[in-house]
Write a protein that holds these residues in place. Sequence first.
Motif, mmCIF file in Angstrom:
data_model
loop_
_atom_site.group_PDB
_atom_site.id
_atom_site.type_symbol
_atom_site.label_atom_id
_atom_site.label_comp_id
_atom_site.label_asym_id
_atom_site.label_seq_id
_atom_site.Cartn_x
_atom_site.Cartn_y
_atom_site.Cartn_z
ATOM 1 N N PRO A 101 0.831 -1.209 0.000
ATOM 2 C CA PRO A 101 0.000 0.000 0.000
ATOM 3 C C PRO A 101 0.862 1.253 0.000
ATOM 4 C CG PRO A 101 -0.884 -1.615 1.543
ATOM 5 C CD PRO A 101 0.445 -2.143 1.066
ATOM 6 N N VAL A 102 0.430 2.264 -0.721
ATOM 7 C CA VAL A 102 1.270 3.440 -0.946
ATOM 8 C C VAL A 102 1.690 4.106 0.367
ATOM 9 C CG1 VAL A 102 -0.682 5.053 -1.225
ATOM 10 C CG2 VAL A 102 1.525 5.522 -2.349
ATOM 11 N N GLY A 103 0.822 4.073 1.376
ATOM 12 C CA GLY A 103 1.161 4.692 2.650
ATOM 13 C C GLY A 103 2.251 3.972 3.416
ATOM 14 N N GLU A 104 2.578 2.740 2.994
ATOM 15 C CA GLU A 104 3.602 1.959 3.688
ATOM 16 C C GLU A 104 4.952 1.975 2.971
ATOM 17 O OE1 GLU A 104 2.289 -1.995 4.568
ATOM 18 O OE2 GLU A 104 0.332 -1.335 5.314
ATOM 19 N N VAL A 105 5.009 2.571 1.784
ATOM 20 C CA VAL A 105 6.232 2.511 0.987
ATOM 21 C C VAL A 105 7.395 3.201 1.695
ATOM 22 C CG1 VAL A 105 7.345 3.293 -1.142
ATOM 23 C CG2 VAL A 105 5.078 2.231 -1.224
ATOM 24 N N LEU A 106 7.209 4.445 2.106
ATOM 25 C CA LEU A 106 8.315 5.159 2.748
ATOM 26 C C LEU A 106 8.654 4.577 4.119
ATOM 27 C CD1 LEU A 106 7.742 8.873 1.703
ATOM 28 C CD2 LEU A 106 9.122 7.091 0.624
ATOM 29 N N PRO A 107 7.676 4.228 4.973
ATOM 30 C CA PRO A 107 8.047 3.535 6.215
ATOM 31 C C PRO A 107 8.830 2.244 5.969
ATOM 32 C CG PRO A 107 5.790 4.321 6.367
ATOM 33 C CD PRO A 107 6.233 4.558 4.950
ATOM 34 N N LEU A 138 15.489 6.769 -3.133
ATOM 35 C CA LEU A 138 16.786 7.430 -2.995
ATOM 36 C C LEU A 138 16.667 8.727 -2.207
ATOM 37 C CD1 LEU A 138 18.114 6.788 -6.599
ATOM 38 C CD2 LEU A 138 19.269 6.061 -4.500
ATOM 39 N N ALA A 139 15.634 9.500 -2.484
ATOM 40 C CA ALA A 139 15.467 10.785 -1.811
ATOM 41 C C ALA A 139 15.026 10.635 -0.360
ATOM 42 C CB ALA A 139 14.457 11.642 -2.569
ATOM 43 N N SER A 140 14.469 9.471 -0.016
ATOM 44 C CA SER A 140 13.910 9.263 1.319
ATOM 45 C C SER A 140 14.851 8.506 2.245
ATOM 46 C CB SER A 140 12.584 8.491 1.214
ATOM 47 O OG SER A 140 11.670 9.176 0.394
ATOM 48 N N THR A 141 16.017 8.101 1.727
ATOM 49 C CA THR A 141 17.002 7.371 2.534
ATOM 50 C C THR A 141 18.364 8.026 2.343
ATOM 51 O OG1 THR A 141 17.351 5.802 0.713
ATOM 52 C CG2 THR A 141 15.719 5.197 2.382
ATOM 53 N N VAL A 196 10.900 1.441 3.356
ATOM 54 C CA VAL A 196 12.295 1.631 2.925
ATOM 55 C C VAL A 196 13.133 2.269 4.029
ATOM 56 C CG1 VAL A 196 11.637 1.686 0.519
ATOM 57 C CG2 VAL A 196 11.849 3.847 1.759
ATOM 58 N N ARG A 197 12.532 3.140 4.806
ATOM 59 C CA ARG A 197 13.285 3.749 5.907
ATOM 60 C C ARG A 197 13.587 2.715 6.981
ATOM 61 N NH1 ARG A 197 9.345 8.983 5.646
ATOM 62 N NH2 ARG A 197 10.575 10.223 4.176
ATOM 63 N N ARG A 198 12.644 1.816 7.230
ATOM 64 C CA ARG A 198 12.886 0.756 8.200
ATOM 65 C C ARG A 198 13.967 -0.199 7.693
ATOM 66 N NH1 ARG A 198 13.747 -0.396 13.184
ATOM 67 N NH2 ARG A 198 13.034 -2.453 13.859
ATOM 68 N N ALA A 199 13.959 -0.483 6.386
ATOM 69 C CA ALA A 199 14.997 -1.343 5.818
ATOM 70 C C ALA A 199 16.377 -0.740 6.045
ATOM 71 C CB ALA A 199 14.746 -1.550 4.324
ATOM 72 N N GLU A 200 16.491 0.562 5.886
ATOM 73 C CA GLU A 200 17.782 1.214 6.111
ATOM 74 C C GLU A 200 18.162 1.159 7.587
ATOM 75 O OE1 GLU A 200 20.075 4.908 4.284
ATOM 76 O OE2 GLU A 200 18.169 5.493 5.178
ATOM 77 N N GLU A 201 17.210 1.399 8.473
ATOM 78 C CA GLU A 201 17.480 1.348 9.915
ATOM 79 C C GLU A 201 17.980 -0.032 10.334
ATOM 80 O OE1 GLU A 201 13.872 2.325 11.869
ATOM 81 O OE2 GLU A 201 13.879 4.439 11.259
ATOM 82 N N LEU A 202 17.421 -1.062 9.721
ATOM 83 C CA LEU A 202 17.749 -2.431 10.112
ATOM 84 C C LEU A 202 19.097 -2.890 9.569
ATOM 85 C CD1 LEU A 202 14.226 -4.039 9.636
ATOM 86 C CD2 LEU A 202 15.449 -3.799 11.819
ATOM 87 N N GLY A 203 19.661 -2.153 8.635
ATOM 88 C CA GLY A 203 20.989 -2.500 8.143
ATOM 89 C C GLY A 203 21.041 -3.192 6.803
#
Length: 330
Positions: free
Chosen positions: A22-28, A60-63, A30-37
């Motif tokens: 769902p579109v509302g979950e896309v940025l959360p 790219l712009a959000s991480t 990818v940001r969580r993926a970056e946080e997790l390593g």
Amino acid sequence: MSESPSRPAPGRVGVMLPLDLPVGEVLPYVRRAEELGFDQVWVVEDLGWRGGVAQAATVLASTTNLTVGIGIMPAGARNVAFAAMELATLAQLHPGRLIAGIGHGMPGWMRQAGSWPASPLTLIKEYARALRLLIAGEPGPQNGRYVRCEGVVITETPDLVPPVILGVRGPKSQAVAGEVADGLLLAEPAAPDYITASLRNLGPHASAGSPEIVVYDAAAVDDDEEAALTRVRASLESVGEPQWAAHIDPLPFAEELRAHRAASPDARHFARTMPADWVRALSIAGTPDQARKAIDARHAAGATSVVLAPAGPDPLAALDSLARALPHRH
């Protein structure tokens, strides 16, 4: 002049951005993926869903540190000069953080969109060669059968040229990847034996001996191995179909798998009744230690990046469990 393609270090682990998230979950996500390593996020471009370039730009712009892969952009979908402009812009704005995957596209989709060529092999060979030259600021090559951009020059080019890899499965297409691309993207399932066979197909010219080899696999991690295997089975329903033969043929149980599919009333029954050993071979599933060993086996077979496609109903929740298999979680 731009530098030669930037290459992430080998042994990377990425995660796929599900195309139906769902579109509302896309940025959360990818940001969580970056946080997790996770090292990478790969976006998918399937007809009727979301565009690959738009997704990549947003991720790219959000991480901050993630490498973003596009897997894949169909060669027949975009004029090569304008595709090169898009990719060069992304790589210029986000240095060293982009991998561009190019492929034939699924024949049915491409025919539906009026973009399936008489010779897919010729198109992708011309396209990949021209795309790499244009992104690097070189003039477009001599016009070919399909690709016509002779003398075109892109002036806004990145300092670090992103790798252009081919997402293809047939041996002839993989040989083209070895000749004109920076590497190969292998769709799921990508068992180690399939990786080894695909590397042989690349041939002696493969990217000066250091190709980028990205592999996808359905993944589920749980302290209860059986729960993880059960969760990943639905992702394996298609592997018995003829178009997945290249993935299956190198495996020691290939004939048994085909016989099992022939005896199954449908794909769902085929996957639900598949032996557990096959599920383990065709996915990255099990306890954190088992999943980590499956990732390591793919790296040992030649993969530079292993990309986990989360299995199960809640991809966002799955990220935390998948991260338990990352090498630094030892």
